[in-house]
Each structure stands twice: as C-alpha cells, then as structure tokens.
Design a protein around this motif. Structure first.
Motif, short mmCIF file in Angstrom:
data_model
loop_
_atom_site.label_atom_id
_atom_site.label_comp_id
_atom_site.label_asym_id
_atom_site.label_seq_id
_atom_site.Cartn_x
_atom_site.Cartn_y
_atom_site.Cartn_z
N MET A 1 1.05 -1.33 -0.08
CA MET A 1 0.14 0.10 -0.32
C MET A 1 1.20 1.54 0.18
O MET A 1 0.16 2.41 -0.77
CB MET A 1 -0.43 -0.35 1.17
N LYS A 2 2.20 1.74 0.61
CA LYS A 2 2.98 1.95 0.74
C LYS A 2 3.48 2.66 -0.57
O LYS A 2 3.69 3.58 -0.66
CB LYS A 2 3.70 1.96 2.16
N HIS A 3 3.78 1.79 -1.17
CA HIS A 3 4.31 2.00 -2.24
C HIS A 3 3.82 2.05 -3.67
O HIS A 3 3.61 2.84 -3.89
CB HIS A 3 4.94 0.08 -2.83
N LEU A 4 2.65 2.02 -3.61
CA LEU A 4 1.22 2.39 -4.78
C LEU A 4 0.92 3.21 -4.62
O LEU A 4 0.45 4.48 -5.59
CB LEU A 4 0.14 1.17 -4.43
N THR A 5 0.97 3.97 -3.19
CA THR A 5 0.61 5.41 -2.74
C THR A 5 1.65 6.44 -2.40
O THR A 5 1.42 7.76 -2.78
CB THR A 5 -0.68 5.10 -1.30
N ASN A 6 3.07 6.11 -2.56
CA ASN A 6 4.02 7.38 -2.08
C ASN A 6 4.03 7.15 -0.95
O ASN A 6 4.34 8.33 -0.69
CB ASN A 6 4.42 8.22 -3.61
N ALA A 7 3.14 6.43 0.03
CA ALA A 7 2.65 7.13 1.74
C ALA A 7 4.25 6.80 3.10
O ALA A 7 5.27 6.25 1.68
CB ALA A 7 2.19 6.43 2.01
N ASN A 8 3.61 7.44 2.78
CA ASN A 8 5.41 7.39 4.77
C ASN A 8 4.62 5.62 5.38
O ASN A 8 5.95 5.89 5.67
CB ASN A 8 5.10 8.19 5.05
N ASP A 9 3.86 5.60 5.37
CA ASP A 9 3.29 4.64 6.49
C ASP A 9 1.92 4.43 6.32
O ASP A 9 1.54 4.57 4.94
CB ASP A 9 3.32 4.62 8.15
N ILE A 10 1.57 3.52 6.26
CA ILE A 10 0.55 2.70 5.88
C ILE A 10 -0.81 3.06 6.63
O ILE A 10 -1.55 2.80 5.60
CB ILE A 10 0.96 0.59 7.23
N TYR A 11 -0.40 3.88 7.49
CA TYR A 11 -1.75 4.27 7.56
C TYR A 11 -2.10 5.62 7.21
O TYR A 11 -3.23 5.91 6.49
CB TYR A 11 -2.03 5.14 8.98
N GLN A 12 -0.86 5.91 6.02
CA GLN A 12 -1.14 7.25 5.80
C GLN A 12 -1.43 7.25 3.83
O GLN A 12 -2.71 7.62 3.30
CB GLN A 12 -0.05 8.21 5.37
N ALA A 13 -1.28 5.50 3.41
CA ALA A 13 -1.08 5.16 2.36
C ALA A 13 -3.34 4.96 2.50
O ALA A 13 -3.65 4.77 1.77
CB ALA A 13 -0.50 3.51 2.37
N ASN A 14 -3.80 4.35 4.07
CA ASN A 14 -5.10 4.07 3.83
C ASN A 14 -5.40 5.16 3.43
O ASN A 14 -6.79 4.88 2.74
CB ASN A 14 -5.64 3.23 4.59
N GLU A 15 -5.21 5.94 3.66
CA GLU A 15 -6.62 7.81 4.41
C GLU A 15 -6.15 7.93 2.46
O GLU A 15 -7.18 7.93 1.99
CB GLU A 15 -5.52 8.71 5.21
N ILE A 16 -5.20 7.73 2.23
CA ILE A 16 -4.92 7.63 0.52
C ILE A 16 -5.61 7.25 -0.46
O ILE A 16 -7.16 7.99 -1.13
CB ILE A 16 -3.48 7.80 0.28
N MET A 17 -5.63 5.46 -0.26
CA MET A 17 -6.63 4.80 -0.66
C MET A 17 -8.09 5.12 -0.85
O MET A 17 -8.94 5.32 -1.57
CB MET A 17 -6.17 3.29 -0.59
N CYS A 18 -8.44 5.46 0.47
CA CYS A 18 -10.15 5.42 1.16
C CYS A 18 -10.92 6.57 0.73
O CYS A 18 -11.30 6.98 0.27
CB CYS A 18 -10.00 4.83 2.68
N SER A 19 -9.02 7.33 0.12
CA SER A 19 -10.19 8.84 -0.51
C SER A 19 -10.19 9.07 -1.20
O SER A 19 -11.14 9.78 -1.71
CB SER A 19 -9.55 10.41 0.10
N ASP A 20 -10.05 8.49 -2.30
CA ASP A 20 -9.74 8.04 -4.02
C ASP A 20 -10.72 7.02 -4.50
O ASP A 20 -9.78 6.03 -5.17
CB ASP A 20 -8.37 8.20 -4.25
N LYS A 21 -11.97 7.27 -4.72
CA LYS A 21 -12.61 6.02 -5.17
C LYS A 21 -12.66 5.97 -6.64
O LYS A 21 -12.29 4.28 -6.64
CB LYS A 21 -13.82 6.28 -4.21
N GLU A 22 -13.04 6.21 -7.02
CA GLU A 22 -12.43 6.48 -8.65
C GLU A 22 -10.79 5.63 -9.01
O GLU A 22 -10.75 4.50 -9.69
CB GLU A 22 -11.59 7.79 -9.10
N MET A 23 -10.32 5.47 -8.01
CA MET A 23 -8.48 5.39 -8.66
C MET A 23 -8.75 3.79 -7.29
O MET A 23 -9.03 2.37 -8.40
CB MET A 23 -7.68 5.84 -7.42
N TRP A 24 -9.01 3.08 -6.25
CA TRP A 24 -8.64 2.15 -5.26
C TRP A 24 -9.98 1.32 -4.80
O TRP A 24 -10.40 0.51 -4.15
CB TRP A 24 -8.58 2.81 -4.26
N GLY A 25 -11.31 2.13 -5.44
CA GLY A 25 -12.49 1.24 -5.23
C GLY A 25 -13.40 1.91 -3.80
O GLY A 25 -12.76 2.66 -3.18
N GLN A 26 -13.79 1.33 -3.02
CA GLN A 26 -14.81 1.77 -2.21
C GLN A 26 -14.60 1.38 -1.06
O GLN A 26 -13.86 0.68 -1.33
CB GLN A 26 -16.42 1.02 -2.13
#
Length: 69
Positions: A1-26
């Motif tokens: 998740m970190k790698h896919l979103t270029n995030a600093n940690d897993i929690y930031q990656a989760n926030e990024i993924m959850c906020s972009d439904k078009e890219m990552w899904g529901q």
C-alpha cells in the motif's frame, strides 16, 4: 500500500486509498488492507507470513484496477 500510494506509512497509504474511490475502489474494501495489516502485524511475528499477506493485498488492489477497464 505504501509503495502504490508513495505514502510514508501504512496509515497514510490507507487514507489516500480510501479517499480516492475512483482509483482504489470503495473505502470499506480498501480499508480491509489496514485491518489485515494490523491483525497480522500484531499477531504474527513471522515476517514471511506478513509479506505473503501484503503481496496478496497488492494483487487484490491490482485486480480492483483491472476490473475498471
């Protein structure tokens, strides 16, 4: 998740993924990644199993992207 979103940690990656439904899904589906991460990270100290789970999560994310095309 970190790698896919270029995030600093897993929690930031989760926030990024959850906020972009078009890219990552529901969000509730994406959020499973952080739930599984916490569960395996806290309960399993054998990193080989954790790595296997992370690879599985990455494949699930890729599958989600392929479904959209």
């Amino acid at each position: 998740m970190k790698h896919l979103t270029n995030a600093n940690d897993i929690y930031q990656a989760n926030e990024i993924m959850c906020s972009d439904k078009e890219m990552w899904g529901q969000g509730y589906i994406v959020n499973e990644g952080i739930i599984l991460w916490n569960m395996f990270h806290n309960k399993l100290k054998d990193m080989r199993k954790v790595i296997l789970i992370l690879i599985t999560l990455a494949m699930m994310s890729l599958f989600t992207l392929l479904i959209k095309f």
